[in-house]
Scaffold this motif. Structure first.
Motif, mmCIF file in Angstrom:
data_model
loop_
_atom_site.group_PDB
_atom_site.id
_atom_site.type_symbol
_atom_site.label_atom_id
_atom_site.label_comp_id
_atom_site.label_asym_id
_atom_site.label_seq_id
_atom_site.Cartn_x
_atom_site.Cartn_y
_atom_site.Cartn_z
ATOM 1 N N MET A 1 62.174 64.606 0.915
ATOM 2 C CA MET A 1 60.822 64.921 0.420
ATOM 3 C C MET A 1 60.095 63.626 0.076
ATOM 4 S SD MET A 1 59.730 67.227 -2.899
ATOM 5 C CE MET A 1 60.559 68.673 -2.292
ATOM 6 N N ASN A 2 58.850 63.512 0.487
ATOM 7 C CA ASN A 2 58.059 62.359 0.081
ATOM 8 C C ASN A 2 57.847 62.372 -1.426
ATOM 9 O OD1 ASN A 2 57.799 61.622 2.763
ATOM 10 N ND2 ASN A 2 55.881 62.728 3.033
ATOM 11 N N GLU A 3 57.776 61.197 -2.009
ATOM 12 C CA GLU A 3 57.712 61.106 -3.469
ATOM 13 C C GLU A 3 56.517 61.843 -4.054
ATOM 14 O OE1 GLU A 3 57.983 57.158 -4.939
ATOM 15 O OE2 GLU A 3 59.896 56.752 -3.946
ATOM 16 N N ASN A 4 55.366 61.793 -3.368
ATOM 17 C CA ASN A 4 54.175 62.447 -3.904
ATOM 18 C C ASN A 4 53.912 63.802 -3.246
ATOM 19 O OD1 ASN A 4 53.541 61.453 -1.428
ATOM 20 N ND2 ASN A 4 51.820 60.182 -2.097
ATOM 21 N N ASN A 5 54.924 64.334 -2.545
ATOM 22 C CA ASN A 5 54.833 65.664 -1.920
ATOM 23 C C ASN A 5 53.709 65.764 -0.890
ATOM 24 O OD1 ASN A 5 56.922 66.347 -3.546
ATOM 25 N ND2 ASN A 5 55.756 67.678 -4.913
ATOM 26 N N LEU A 6 53.362 64.649 -0.262
ATOM 27 C CA LEU A 6 52.315 64.645 0.757
ATOM 28 C C LEU A 6 52.923 64.450 2.136
ATOM 29 C CD1 LEU A 6 49.537 62.411 -0.862
ATOM 30 C CD2 LEU A 6 49.597 64.899 -0.718
ATOM 31 N N HIS A 7 52.312 65.085 3.129
ATOM 32 C CA HIS A 7 52.711 64.908 4.517
ATOM 33 C C HIS A 7 51.474 64.508 5.314
ATOM 34 C CE1 HIS A 7 56.731 66.551 3.983
ATOM 35 N NE2 HIS A 7 56.211 67.561 3.329
ATOM 36 N N THR A 8 51.573 63.399 6.047
ATOM 37 C CA THR A 8 50.479 62.952 6.906
ATOM 38 C C THR A 8 50.707 63.462 8.322
ATOM 39 O OG1 THR A 8 50.237 60.936 5.583
ATOM 40 C CG2 THR A 8 49.215 60.942 7.773
ATOM 41 N N ILE A 9 49.660 64.089 8.880
ATOM 42 C CA ILE A 9 49.643 64.541 10.277
ATOM 43 C C ILE A 9 48.566 63.718 10.967
ATOM 44 C CG2 ILE A 9 49.389 66.517 11.828
ATOM 45 C CD1 ILE A 9 51.596 66.947 9.773
ATOM 46 N N ALA A 10 48.893 63.075 12.094
ATOM 47 C CA ALA A 10 47.957 62.119 12.685
ATOM 48 C C ALA A 10 47.831 62.300 14.189
ATOM 49 C CB ALA A 10 48.418 60.687 12.379
ATOM 50 N N PHE A 11 46.782 61.669 14.714
ATOM 51 C CA PHE A 11 46.590 61.578 16.165
ATOM 52 C C PHE A 11 46.049 60.196 16.493
ATOM 53 C CE2 PHE A 11 44.041 61.531 19.967
ATOM 54 C CZ PHE A 11 44.965 61.999 20.896
ATOM 55 N N TYR A 12 46.535 59.626 17.629
ATOM 56 C CA TYR A 12 46.130 58.268 17.998
ATOM 57 C C TYR A 12 46.128 58.144 19.527
ATOM 58 C CZ TYR A 12 46.009 53.137 17.058
ATOM 59 O OH TYR A 12 45.661 51.819 16.932
ATOM 60 N N ASN A 13 44.963 57.785 20.074
ATOM 61 C CA ASN A 13 44.867 57.418 21.490
ATOM 62 C C ASN A 13 45.219 55.932 21.583
ATOM 63 O OD1 ASN A 13 43.881 56.359 23.988
ATOM 64 N ND2 ASN A 13 42.527 58.116 24.214
ATOM 65 N N LEU A 14 46.288 55.614 22.319
ATOM 66 C CA LEU A 14 46.855 54.264 22.300
ATOM 67 C C LEU A 14 46.254 53.317 23.333
ATOM 68 C CD1 LEU A 14 50.643 55.122 21.757
ATOM 69 C CD2 LEU A 14 48.842 54.764 20.051
ATOM 70 N N GLU A 15 45.277 53.744 24.084
ATOM 71 C CA GLU A 15 44.596 52.918 25.098
ATOM 72 C C GLU A 15 45.591 52.300 26.088
ATOM 73 O OE1 GLU A 15 41.815 49.003 25.899
ATOM 74 O OE2 GLU A 15 42.745 49.258 23.949
ATOM 75 N N ASN A 16 45.973 53.090 27.071
ATOM 76 C CA ASN A 16 46.755 52.565 28.201
ATOM 77 C C ASN A 16 48.062 51.895 27.778
ATOM 78 O OD1 ASN A 16 44.814 53.307 30.197
ATOM 79 N ND2 ASN A 16 43.596 51.508 29.662
ATOM 80 N N LEU A 17 48.947 52.665 27.146
ATOM 81 C CA LEU A 17 50.260 52.110 26.814
ATOM 82 C C LEU A 17 51.168 52.261 28.040
ATOM 83 C CD1 LEU A 17 52.130 50.706 24.890
ATOM 84 C CD2 LEU A 17 52.791 52.933 23.968
ATOM 85 N N PHE A 18 51.132 51.237 28.898
ATOM 86 C CA PHE A 18 51.950 51.169 30.106
ATOM 87 C C PHE A 18 53.060 50.146 29.909
ATOM 88 C CE2 PHE A 18 48.012 52.837 31.869
ATOM 89 C CZ PHE A 18 48.431 53.671 32.911
ATOM 90 N N ASP A 19 54.213 50.394 30.542
ATOM 91 C CA ASP A 19 55.197 49.320 30.655
ATOM 92 C C ASP A 19 54.736 48.366 31.765
ATOM 93 O OD1 ASP A 19 55.955 50.424 33.155
ATOM 94 O OD2 ASP A 19 57.586 51.572 32.276
ATOM 95 N N THR A 20 55.550 47.379 32.101
ATOM 96 C CA THR A 20 55.125 46.381 33.096
ATOM 97 C C THR A 20 55.664 46.678 34.492
ATOM 98 O OG1 THR A 20 57.045 44.984 32.597
ATOM 99 C CG2 THR A 20 55.016 44.568 31.353
ATOM 100 N N LEU A 21 56.395 47.791 34.635
ATOM 101 C CA LEU A 21 57.028 48.114 35.912
ATOM 102 C C LEU A 21 56.093 48.933 36.787
ATOM 103 C CD1 LEU A 21 60.492 49.157 34.450
ATOM 104 C CD2 LEU A 21 59.820 46.914 35.337
ATOM 105 N N ASN A 22 56.165 48.726 38.076
ATOM 106 C CA ASN A 22 55.331 49.479 39.006
ATOM 107 C C ASN A 22 55.999 50.811 39.340
ATOM 108 O OD1 ASN A 22 53.454 50.260 40.887
ATOM 109 N ND2 ASN A 22 54.234 48.963 42.514
ATOM 110 N N ASP A 23 55.319 51.902 39.026
ATOM 111 C CA ASP A 23 55.793 53.236 39.384
ATOM 112 C C ASP A 23 55.030 53.669 40.636
ATOM 113 O OD1 ASP A 23 56.246 55.966 39.681
ATOM 114 O OD2 ASP A 23 56.234 56.366 37.528
ATOM 115 N N PRO A 24 55.708 53.858 41.766
ATOM 116 C CA PRO A 24 55.007 54.168 43.020
ATOM 117 C C PRO A 24 54.331 55.534 43.024
ATOM 118 C CG PRO A 24 57.387 54.363 43.313
ATOM 119 C CD PRO A 24 57.161 53.758 41.958
ATOM 120 N N HIS A 25 54.619 56.366 42.033
ATOM 121 C CA HIS A 25 54.075 57.729 42.007
ATOM 122 C C HIS A 25 52.745 57.835 41.245
ATOM 123 C CE1 HIS A 25 57.787 59.058 43.821
ATOM 124 N NE2 HIS A 25 58.473 58.507 42.835
ATOM 125 N N ILE A 26 52.347 56.760 40.541
ATOM 126 C CA ILE A 26 51.101 56.796 39.767
ATOM 127 C C ILE A 26 50.302 55.519 40.022
ATOM 128 C CG2 ILE A 26 52.004 58.311 37.959
ATOM 129 C CD1 ILE A 26 52.404 55.800 36.224
#
Length: 316
Positions: A1-26
């Motif tokens: 349990m969080n100490e202050n009984n609060l729960h954070t629910i969030a959303f985040y657009n990460l702007e193109n989180l790609f690895d450095t490998l080439n995927d031939p399917h995308i």
């Protein structure tokens, strides 16, 4: 349990989180070491660390603990999610994730991170979104991620969205986002047939503002509430900018039973945008805007072109 009984629910657009490998399917060629954007291992690792740090700070003004659940947009695959949850600022918080590869041509998907200590995962599935351009050509857009689990021992249904963009114009493409809204509404209708008074959390980058028809007229029902509606101040505040004007495409909506303390252990407390200084652009011309990773081909080394949004729930 969080100490202050609060729960954070969030959303985040990460702007193109790609690895450095080439995927031939995308279409990820730009985000490779030999690609147009010169996306190197060092740049990738820098972005992973910065995003992990940003996620760890969401809601911290009110709640010491990082989000128990966070929806994400624009992640390439399970590798980038594994790297993210194992990055220094997040690894001790024991995150797991739900993710499916979507039909998006660029391979940018939605995902849900959850802290296993607080969220008991039950099931997940992708909800296909079938929308078409003129000429009946399918727009290969992102699926809607549907996850069901228990938060604080209460069953919750979570929808993570990244609706079709406005690239061809807001009005010209609005029918696609209305289709997405109707898809979510239809699935909620199915849930209500199987479960009385379900607890719902609908989050995402909707590519529409709270007052847009897709949200206001097609997604919101009498038993749904959008706490983000009062946060958008077009000339002063939002989660992203377009032509120096603020939008609030990133939103989290909840079922109204999160206000009912008699039958609910979790009560809605507040909603906000994490538009703090370290996530902001420092250049005078764009001061206060999200500090993004790229502008066109130019590498800035920032976090994302979106700010995270979040809500706080309190245990009664």
């Amino acid at each position: 349990m969080n100490e202050n009984n609060l729960h954070t629910i969030a959303f985040y657009n990460l702007e193109n989180l790609f690895d450095t490998l080439n995927d031939p399917h995308i279409l990820d060629d730009d985000f490779t070491e030999d690609g147009r954007l010169n996306w190197t291992k060092e740049r990738y690792e820098n972005k992973i660390h910065k995003l992990a740090m940003a996620i760890s700070k969401i809601g911290k003004e009110s709640n010491e603990a990082p989000p128990v659940v966070i929806g994400l947009a624009e992640v390439e695959n399970k590798k980038v999610l594994n790297d993210l949850v194992n990055a220094g600022p997040l690894v001790k918080h024991n995150y797991n994730f739900a993710h499916f590869n979507s039909p998006d041509e660029r391979g940018i998907d939605t995902a849900l991170l959850y802290r296993k200590e607080y969220f008991e995962f039950i099931d997940a599935e992708p909800i296909p979104l079938l929308v078409y351009d003129k000429g009946h050509i399918r727009d290969r857009t992102r699926d809607i991620l549907y996850v069901v689990g228990k938060l604080n021992n209460e069953r919750v249904h979570i929808f993570v969205n990244h609706w079709p963009s406005r690239r061809q114009g807001a009005e010209e493409t609005s029918y696609k986002r209305i289709t997405a809204a109707n898809r979510v509404t239809a699935r909620i209708g199915q849930i209500k047939k199987e479960e009385e008074n379900p607890r719902l959390i609908i989050m995402g980058d909707f590519n529409d503002d709270p007052n847009s028809p897709s949200i206001k007229e097609h997604l919101l029902q009498p038993d749904l509430y959008n706490p983000m509606e009062t946060l958008l101040i077009p000339l002063e505040r939002g989660s992203l900018t377009h032509k120096a004007n603020w939008n609030l495409f990133d939103q989290i909506m909840i079922s109204t039973n999160f206000f009912d303390v008699s039958n609910n252990n979790l009560k809605f407390l507040k909603a906000d945008i994490l538009d703090v200084h370290f996530l902001e652009e420092w250049n005078e011309k764009y001061k206060g805007f999200p500090f993004r990773t790229y502008v066109g081909k130019k590498y800035l080394g920032g976090y994302s072109d979106h700010f995270p949004v979040y809500i706080l729930l309190k245990e009664k």
